[in-house]
Design a protein around this motif. Structure first.
Motif, mmCIF file in Angstrom:
data_model
loop_
_atom_site.group_PDB
_atom_site.id
_atom_site.type_symbol
_atom_site.label_atom_id
_atom_site.label_comp_id
_atom_site.label_asym_id
_atom_site.label_seq_id
_atom_site.Cartn_x
_atom_site.Cartn_y
_atom_site.Cartn_z
ATOM 1 N N GLY A 64 8.606 2.212 -6.987
ATOM 2 C CA GLY A 64 8.676 2.903 -5.700
ATOM 3 C C GLY A 64 7.799 4.131 -5.651
ATOM 4 O O GLY A 64 7.112 4.381 -4.658
ATOM 5 N N ALA A 65 7.788 4.914 -6.737
ATOM 6 C CA ALA A 65 7.004 6.151 -6.773
ATOM 7 C C ALA A 65 5.509 5.865 -6.695
ATOM 8 O O ALA A 65 4.777 6.459 -5.890
ATOM 9 N N VAL A 66 5.034 4.942 -7.521
ATOM 10 C CA VAL A 66 3.601 4.620 -7.544
ATOM 11 C C VAL A 66 3.171 3.981 -6.227
ATOM 12 O O VAL A 66 2.130 4.321 -5.654
ATOM 13 N N ALA A 67 3.990 3.050 -5.734
ATOM 14 C CA ALA A 67 3.624 2.325 -4.522
ATOM 15 C C ALA A 67 3.534 3.232 -3.305
ATOM 16 O O ALA A 67 2.571 3.158 -2.522
ATOM 17 N N SER A 68 4.510 4.110 -3.113
ATOM 18 C CA SER A 68 4.478 4.988 -1.946
ATOM 19 C C SER A 68 3.421 6.077 -2.096
ATOM 20 O O SER A 68 2.822 6.526 -1.119
ATOM 21 N N PHE A 69 3.171 6.519 -3.329
ATOM 22 C CA PHE A 69 2.137 7.534 -3.575
ATOM 23 C C PHE A 69 0.767 7.005 -3.165
ATOM 24 O O PHE A 69 -0.050 7.722 -2.587
ATOM 25 N N LEU A 70 0.520 5.704 -3.439
ATOM 26 C CA LEU A 70 -0.785 5.110 -3.148
ATOM 27 C C LEU A 70 -0.806 4.322 -1.846
ATOM 28 O O LEU A 70 -1.855 3.842 -1.426
ATOM 29 N N GLY A 71 0.357 4.149 -1.200
ATOM 30 C CA GLY A 71 0.400 3.442 0.074
ATOM 31 C C GLY A 71 0.180 1.954 -0.032
ATOM 32 O O GLY A 71 -0.354 1.336 0.896
ATOM 33 N N VAL A 72 0.584 1.350 -1.147
ATOM 34 C CA VAL A 72 0.270 -0.057 -1.372
ATOM 35 C C VAL A 72 1.501 -0.963 -1.364
ATOM 36 O O VAL A 72 1.403 -2.135 -1.711
ATOM 37 N N GLY A 73 2.656 -0.467 -1.003
ATOM 38 C CA GLY A 73 3.851 -1.303 -1.062
ATOM 39 C C GLY A 73 4.238 -1.526 -2.503
ATOM 40 O O GLY A 73 3.693 -0.914 -3.413
ATOM 41 N N GLY A 74 5.159 -2.425 -2.749
ATOM 42 C CA GLY A 74 5.588 -2.649 -4.125
ATOM 43 C C GLY A 74 5.131 -3.964 -4.700
ATOM 44 O O GLY A 74 5.333 -4.229 -5.879
ATOM 45 N N SER A 75 4.495 -4.805 -3.888
ATOM 46 C CA SER A 75 4.199 -6.171 -4.320
ATOM 47 C C SER A 75 3.277 -6.237 -5.520
ATOM 48 O O SER A 75 3.403 -7.133 -6.357
#
Length: 255
Positions: free
Chosen positions: A147-158
């Motif tokens: 969640g942290a990495v995905a939202s930080f980069l705007g890429v979702g979690g997929s």
């Protein structure tokens, strides 16, 4: 302006296809294109990320509903992982609004490169295996990190959940099916954070026009693609996933 609008709609169509085939809510497609088309000022990458997660809310919600109807969602792999993903998303989105724009761009490229290498070098992603449960440490610590990495980069979690579920032995079709509901908490939390920032604060935000144009392309494409796209063999599906990540990395590097 007209050419930019056409480009955004066209890439919205592409994000619709990737949502169906790979569970991407659009992040790896929309962040580079929004950055390239609308880039202006020192916060261009922040706006691209904010717009990406806003578009992802709609795409991931639609994908989740469709996958639920198809019967491919498995609760034992979705919960409590989704809850921890949401916690991490709040932390990542808050951190992204304070990060320098150049750093955000660099980390986006680095993250893509690491994901590609990991998917090819480590065993389990390309060939799959027998299904195994996630386990508490993986669901909790892994969920917060996703969640942290995905939202930080705007890429979702997929881009993290698909490899994770794949290495737990799930077929690509099922791993991709669960990528949409696992991207949804990232998109919802991150969009709330970005929209809560005052309009005068240019450190982050959402380009509503760009988001609307992307959705104008993605939504009808998702509906059509679900009916017309053929079933993809499992290994080919995994190889195509890596190929899309490589294309996104090239797009980021040449900007």
């Amino acid at each position: 302006m007209l050419s930019s609008s056409v480009i955004l709609v066209a890439f919205g169509c592409l994000s619709g296809v990737t949502t169906v085939l790979f569970g991407f809510g659009g992040g790896f497609v929309t962040v580079p294109v929004v950055y390239a088309v609308t880039a202006s000022g020192p916060a261009a990458m922040h706006v691209a990320v904010g717009t990406s997660v806003a578009v992802m809310v709609v795409n991931a919600a639609g994908g989740t509903l469709a996958q639920y109807r198809s019967g491919r969602l498995r609760r034992d792999y979705l919960w409590p992982l989704a809850g921890y993903v949401a916690i991490g998303a709040a932390l990542g989105a808050a951190a992204a609004t304070a990060a320098p724009d150049g750093l955000l761009h660099l980390l986006f490229a680095v993250y893509l490169g690491i994901t590609i290498i990991d998917s090819v070098v480590r065993r389990g992603f390309l060939n799959g295996g027998s299904p195994r449960p996630l386990g508490s440490p993986t669901a909790s610590l892994g969920g917060v990190a996703i969640g942290a990495v995905a939202s930080f980069l705007g890429v979702g979690g997929s881009v993290m959940t698909v490899p994770l579920l794949r290495r737990r032995g799930l077929p690509m079709a099922h791993a991709v099916a669960m990528a949409n509901p696992l991207s949804l908490p990232v998109a919802l939390v991150a969009t709330t954070v970005y929209l809560s920032i005052p309009a005068a604060d240019t450190s982050a935000g959402v380009d509503l026009l760009a988001g609307a144009l992307l959705l104008a392309g993605s939504l009808p494409t998702i509906a059509v693609a679900r009916r017309l796209l053929p079933r993809v063999p499992d290994r080919l599906h995994a190889l195509a996933y890596v190929g899309l990540l490589l294309a996104a990395l090239i797009a980021v590097l040449i900007q």
